[in-house]
Write a protein that holds these residues in place. Structure first.
Motif, PDB file in Angstrom:
ATOM      1  N   GLU A 157      87.124  36.437  -2.418  1.00  0.00           N
ATOM      2  CA  GLU A 157      87.962  35.472  -3.135  1.00  0.00           C
ATOM      3  C   GLU A 157      87.395  34.053  -3.076  1.00  0.00           C
ATOM      4  OE1 GLU A 157      89.868  35.792   1.034  1.00  0.00           O
ATOM      5  OE2 GLU A 157      88.673  37.022  -0.355  1.00  0.00           O
ATOM      6  N   VAL A 158      86.451  33.801  -2.198  1.00  0.00           N
ATOM      7  CA  VAL A 158      85.861  32.470  -2.075  1.00  0.00           C
ATOM      8  C   VAL A 158      84.979  32.177  -3.281  1.00  0.00           C
ATOM      9  CG1 VAL A 158      84.197  31.060  -0.790  1.00  0.00           C
ATOM     10  CG2 VAL A 158      85.953  32.362   0.434  1.00  0.00           C
ATOM     11  N   ILE A 159      85.212  31.027  -3.916  1.00  0.00           N
ATOM     12  CA  ILE A 159      84.365  30.580  -5.021  1.00  0.00           C
ATOM     13  C   ILE A 159      83.926  29.148  -4.746  1.00  0.00           C
ATOM     14  CG2 ILE A 159      85.474  32.103  -6.707  1.00  0.00           C
ATOM     15  CD1 ILE A 159      87.002  29.676  -7.760  1.00  0.00           C
ATOM     16  N   GLY A 160      82.826  28.753  -5.352  1.00  0.00           N
ATOM     17  CA  GLY A 160      82.317  27.399  -5.222  1.00  0.00           C
ATOM     18  C   GLY A 160      82.428  26.659  -6.540  1.00  0.00           C
ATOM     19  N   MET A 161      82.910  25.402  -6.488  1.00  0.00           N
ATOM     20  CA  MET A 161      83.082  24.601  -7.693  1.00  0.00           C
ATOM     21  C   MET A 161      82.614  23.173  -7.420  1.00  0.00           C
ATOM     22  SD  MET A 161      86.919  25.834  -8.846  1.00  0.00           S
ATOM     23  CE  MET A 161      86.728  25.216 -10.525  1.00  0.00           C
ATOM     24  N   THR A 162      81.988  22.553  -8.404  1.00  0.00           N
ATOM     25  CA  THR A 162      81.553  21.173  -8.234  1.00  0.00           C
ATOM     26  C   THR A 162      81.512  20.448  -9.566  1.00  0.00           C
ATOM     27  OG1 THR A 162      79.907  19.763  -7.158  1.00  0.00           O
ATOM     28  CG2 THR A 162      79.070  21.620  -8.450  1.00  0.00           C
ATOM     29  N   ALA A 163      81.385  19.145  -9.494  1.00  0.00           N
ATOM     30  CA  ALA A 163      81.304  18.295 -10.686  1.00  0.00           C
ATOM     31  C   ALA A 163      79.916  17.661 -10.724  1.00  0.00           C
ATOM     32  CB  ALA A 163      82.400  17.231 -10.668  1.00  0.00           C
ATOM     33  N   LEU A 170      77.403  17.993  -8.802  1.00  0.00           N
ATOM     34  CA  LEU A 170      76.860  17.527  -7.536  1.00  0.00           C
ATOM     35  C   LEU A 170      76.561  18.669  -6.567  1.00  0.00           C
ATOM     36  CD1 LEU A 170      79.022  14.319  -6.949  1.00  0.00           C
ATOM     37  CD2 LEU A 170      76.578  14.413  -7.409  1.00  0.00           C
ATOM     38  N   GLY A 171      76.238  19.854  -7.106  1.00  0.00           N
ATOM     39  CA  GLY A 171      75.938  20.986  -6.242  1.00  0.00           C
ATOM     40  C   GLY A 171      74.791  20.704  -5.295  1.00  0.00           C
ATOM     41  N   LYS A 172      73.729  20.113  -5.795  1.00  0.00           N
ATOM     42  CA  LYS A 172      72.544  19.811  -4.975  1.00  0.00           C
ATOM     43  C   LYS A 172      72.859  18.764  -3.921  1.00  0.00           C
ATOM     44  CE  LYS A 172      67.817  18.055  -5.374  1.00  0.00           C
ATOM     45  NZ  LYS A 172      66.777  17.555  -6.321  1.00  0.00           N
ATOM     46  N   TYR A 173      73.766  17.849  -4.223  1.00  0.00           N
ATOM     47  CA  TYR A 173      74.030  16.715  -3.352  1.00  0.00           C
ATOM     48  C   TYR A 173      75.223  16.926  -2.422  1.00  0.00           C
ATOM     49  CZ  TYR A 173      70.691  14.720  -6.524  1.00  0.00           C
ATOM     50  OH  TYR A 173      69.553  14.502  -7.264  1.00  0.00           O
ATOM     51  N   THR A 174      75.801  18.140  -2.457  1.00  0.00           N
ATOM     52  CA  THR A 174      76.859  18.510  -1.513  1.00  0.00           C
ATOM     53  C   THR A 174      76.510  19.829  -0.817  1.00  0.00           C
ATOM     54  OG1 THR A 174      78.092  19.616  -3.296  1.00  0.00           O
ATOM     55  CG2 THR A 174      78.672  17.326  -2.814  1.00  0.00           C
ATOM     56  N   ASP A 175      75.273  20.245  -0.930  1.00  0.00           N
ATOM     57  CA  ASP A 175      74.746  21.475  -0.317  1.00  0.00           C
ATOM     58  C   ASP A 175      75.392  22.742  -0.868  1.00  0.00           C
ATOM     59  OD1 ASP A 175      73.093  19.885   1.205  1.00  0.00           O
ATOM     60  OD2 ASP A 175      74.362  19.925   2.994  1.00  0.00           O
ATOM     61  N   LEU A 176      76.086  22.622  -2.005  1.00  0.00           N
ATOM     62  CA  LEU A 176      76.697  23.797  -2.626  1.00  0.00           C
ATOM     63  C   LEU A 176      75.673  24.610  -3.424  1.00  0.00           C
ATOM     64  CD1 LEU A 176      79.554  25.058  -2.744  1.00  0.00           C
ATOM     65  CD2 LEU A 176      79.859  23.931  -4.951  1.00  0.00           C
ATOM     66  N   GLY A 219      94.594  33.774  -7.341  1.00  0.00           N
ATOM     67  CA  GLY A 219      94.182  34.478  -6.136  1.00  0.00           C
ATOM     68  C   GLY A 219      92.825  34.101  -5.585  1.00  0.00           C
ATOM     69  N   ALA A 220      92.102  33.211  -6.256  1.00  0.00           N
ATOM     70  CA  ALA A 220      90.819  32.749  -5.726  1.00  0.00           C
ATOM     71  C   ALA A 220      91.055  31.709  -4.631  1.00  0.00           C
ATOM     72  CB  ALA A 220      89.967  32.162  -6.836  1.00  0.00           C
ATOM     73  N   GLN A 221      90.032  31.502  -3.815  1.00  0.00           N
ATOM     74  CA  GLN A 221      90.061  30.429  -2.812  1.00  0.00           C
ATOM     75  C   GLN A 221      88.910  29.472  -3.125  1.00  0.00           C
ATOM     76  OE1 GLN A 221      88.940  30.919   1.483  1.00  0.00           O
ATOM     77  NE2 GLN A 221      91.079  30.337   1.857  1.00  0.00           N
ATOM     78  N   PRO A 222      89.176  28.461  -3.951  1.00  0.00           N
ATOM     79  CA  PRO A 222      88.096  27.546  -4.352  1.00  0.00           C
ATOM     80  C   PRO A 222      87.693  26.586  -3.231  1.00  0.00           C
ATOM     81  CG  PRO A 222      89.912  27.554  -5.943  1.00  0.00           C
ATOM     82  CD  PRO A 222      90.411  28.197  -4.694  1.00  0.00           C
ATOM     83  N   PHE A 223      86.391  26.439  -3.040  1.00  0.00           N
ATOM     84  CA  PHE A 223      85.817  25.360  -2.248  1.00  0.00           C
ATOM     85  C   PHE A 223      85.209  24.387  -3.247  1.00  0.00           C
ATOM     86  CE2 PHE A 223      86.534  28.087   1.245  1.00  0.00           C
ATOM     87  CZ  PHE A 223      86.382  27.357   2.420  1.00  0.00           C
ATOM     88  N   VAL A 224      85.798  23.202  -3.329  1.00  0.00           N
ATOM     89  CA  VAL A 224      85.473  22.227  -4.365  1.00  0.00           C
ATOM     90  C   VAL A 224      84.686  21.085  -3.728  1.00  0.00           C
ATOM     91  CG1 VAL A 224      86.471  20.557  -5.964  1.00  0.00           C
ATOM     92  CG2 VAL A 224      87.545  22.800  -5.674  1.00  0.00           C
ATOM     93  N   ASN A 261     101.145  23.522  -3.086  1.00  0.00           N
ATOM     94  CA  ASN A 261     100.599  23.987  -1.805  1.00  0.00           C
ATOM     95  C   ASN A 261      99.540  25.070  -2.010  1.00  0.00           C
ATOM     96  OD1 ASN A 261     100.524  23.681   1.014  1.00  0.00           O
ATOM     97  ND2 ASN A 261     101.877  25.428   1.326  1.00  0.00           N
ATOM     98  N   LEU A 262      98.617  24.812  -2.935  1.00  0.00           N
ATOM     99  CA  LEU A 262      97.619  25.816  -3.297  1.00  0.00           C
ATOM    100  C   LEU A 262      96.456  25.840  -2.313  1.00  0.00           C
ATOM    101  CD1 LEU A 262      97.531  25.371  -7.180  1.00  0.00           C
ATOM    102  CD2 LEU A 262      98.682  27.159  -5.853  1.00  0.00           C
ATOM    103  N   ASP A 263      95.818  26.987  -2.245  1.00  0.00           N
ATOM    104  CA  ASP A 263      94.761  27.236  -1.265  1.00  0.00           C
ATOM    105  C   ASP A 263      93.409  26.745  -1.785  1.00  0.00           C
ATOM    106  OD1 ASP A 263      93.934  28.108   1.210  1.00  0.00           O
ATOM    107  OD2 ASP A 263      93.527  30.153   0.544  1.00  0.00           O
ATOM    108  N   VAL A 264      93.285  25.428  -1.931  1.00  0.00           N
ATOM    109  CA  VAL A 264      92.063  24.794  -2.433  1.00  0.00           C
ATOM    110  C   VAL A 264      91.487  23.922  -1.328  1.00  0.00           C
ATOM    111  CG1 VAL A 264      91.066  23.269  -4.177  1.00  0.00           C
ATOM    112  CG2 VAL A 264      92.961  24.801  -4.788  1.00  0.00           C
ATOM    113  N   LYS A 265      90.189  24.074  -1.077  1.00  0.00           N
ATOM    114  CA  LYS A 265      89.506  23.297  -0.047  1.00  0.00           C
ATOM    115  C   LYS A 265      88.601  22.272  -0.734  1.00  0.00           C
ATOM    116  CE  LYS A 265      91.404  26.631   2.203  1.00  0.00           C
ATOM    117  NZ  LYS A 265      92.787  26.489   2.691  1.00  0.00           N
ATOM    118  N   ILE A 266      88.886  21.003  -0.541  1.00  0.00           N
ATOM    119  CA  ILE A 266      88.178  19.904  -1.198  1.00  0.00           C
ATOM    120  C   ILE A 266      87.255  19.267  -0.168  1.00  0.00           C
ATOM    121  CG2 ILE A 266      88.459  17.733  -2.462  1.00  0.00           C
ATOM    122  CD1 ILE A 266      91.450  18.853  -2.958  1.00  0.00           C
ATOM    123  N   VAL A 267      85.951  19.431  -0.343  1.00  0.00           N
ATOM    124  CA  VAL A 267      84.960  19.039   0.670  1.00  0.00           C
ATOM    125  C   VAL A 267      84.060  17.980   0.058  1.00  0.00           C
ATOM    126  CG1 VAL A 267      83.225  19.880   2.280  1.00  0.00           C
ATOM    127  CG2 VAL A 267      85.103  21.391   1.595  1.00  0.00           C
TER     128      VAL A 267
END
Length: 333
Positions: A45-51, A53-59, A91-96, A119-125
């Motif tokens: 369920e873990v997904i990766g999302m970025t704006a 900046l994938g290279k600059y956030t190690d995503l 049902g996804a768990q986004p790491f943003v 109260n959604l299961d979103v992780k903003i890093v």
């Protein structure tokens, strides 16, 4: 303008994008990206999302390992947060990931309404927290913790080093609900391995003890506090360091217990404006508990910060180990 001025060599600004690691300091490469790849092996369920900046956030490591679970949303942070909310509903768990300034300033309302209220299961890093870039106010997230602390349902984390980040990733994945975490990217120092440290969500950790000073710190300021404690030891000033990686919920029980010990100056050190961050959170906790220990803050001023080389800026704003040590010695008289 004189010829002497025209011929004067220009100062190089490469330090503006330098690692925060000291010369010769042990580091680990991209601890967040590597930890997320490892987590995703057992959590589909873990997904990766970025704006953009994938290279600059190690995503980018996640994108390479799981291209079908990676979403590049372009330079559109509000869309990023809205899409993350929608995927979490399914049902996804986004790491943003993005830069801290773009998440907390540009997309605040979208986090508030689309993610936190439900109260959604979103992780903003978020990378470039506090004064970890020399590019000036447009990129320096000096007030991000204050903004995130004020958002209902939001858990807020400020990790110290690569070990903290690696252990933080599975911990926040196990926590149900939105999380805002600061991110150190690239070659990240390793310091907590010397202290038998283990990250626990919502828990502060006493890394070392001391009779004269208690430094309560988070993020890179815990690195600095440990350096300061070793330096003050040479002057026979015992300095305790209490690392507080979780800013919200704050471990008030541990903070109050340590601050109650008589005869110690309590210093809160944070890579954040002195307005609304860890310092004011600790001060409020101590006041509510009736603790009247002598209290000081080391943090960034309530001002727009300068651009320049990081070592120069850290000295200027009092968050380098050298200036911190001198400041604390001055307070002790």
């Amino acid at each position: 303008m004189s010829n002497a001025t025209l011929n004067k060599p220009r100062l190089k600004t490469s330090a503006m994008i330098a690692s925060i690691a000291a010369e010769g300091q042990a580091t680990r490469s991209a601890p967040f990206g590597q930890a997320l790849v490892e987590l995703a092996r057992s959590k589909p369920e873990v997904i990766g999302m970025t704006a953009d900046l994938g290279k600059y956030t190690d995503l980018h490591l996640f994108a390479k390992a799981y291209p079908e679970r990676y979403y590049q949303m372009g330079m559109a942070e509000q869309l990023l947060m809205g899409a993350a909310a929608g995927l979490a509903h399914e049902g996804a768990q986004p790491f943003v990931t993005t830069y801290a300034v773009f998440a907390t300033r540009r997309a605040y309302d979208f986090m508030h309404q689309a993610i936190a209220e439900d109260n959604l299961d979103v992780k903003i890093v978020c990378a470039l927290p506090g004064l970890t870039t020399g590019y000036g106010p447009s990129h320096q997230a000096a007030e991000d913790l204050a903004l995130m602390r004020a958002m209902p349902n939001m858990t807020v984390i400020d990790p110290c080093d690569a070990l903290d980040i690696e252990q933080m990733v599975p911990a926040i994945a196990a926590h149900r609900g939105p999380v805002y975490a600061r991110l150190l990217r690239g070659n990240v120092p390793v310091v907590l391995d010397e202290y038998d440290y283990r990250f626990e969500l919502g828990k502060a950790k006493l890394l070392r003890d001391g009779a004269e000073v208690l430094v309560i710190s988070s993020g890179i300021m815990t690195m600095r506090a440990l350096e300061v404690a070793k330096a003050l030891e040479a002057d026979r000033i015992g300095t305790a360091v209490l690392h507080v990686p979780t800013i919200k919920p704050l471990d008030t029980e541990t903070i109050v217990r340590e601050a109650r010990r008589a005869g110690r100056l309590v210093v809160v050190a944070e890579n954040h404006t002195v307005i609304g961050g860890l310092g004011e959170g600790v001060a409020a906790a101590l006041m509510r508990a009736g603790v009247s220990a002598p209290f000081r803050q080391i943090g960034l001023p309530d001002a727009f910060l300068d651009a320049g080389a990081l070592p120069t800026l850290h000295d200027r704003y009092g968050i380098s180990a050298k200036v911190m040590a001198a400041t604390i010695k001055g307070w002790l008289g």
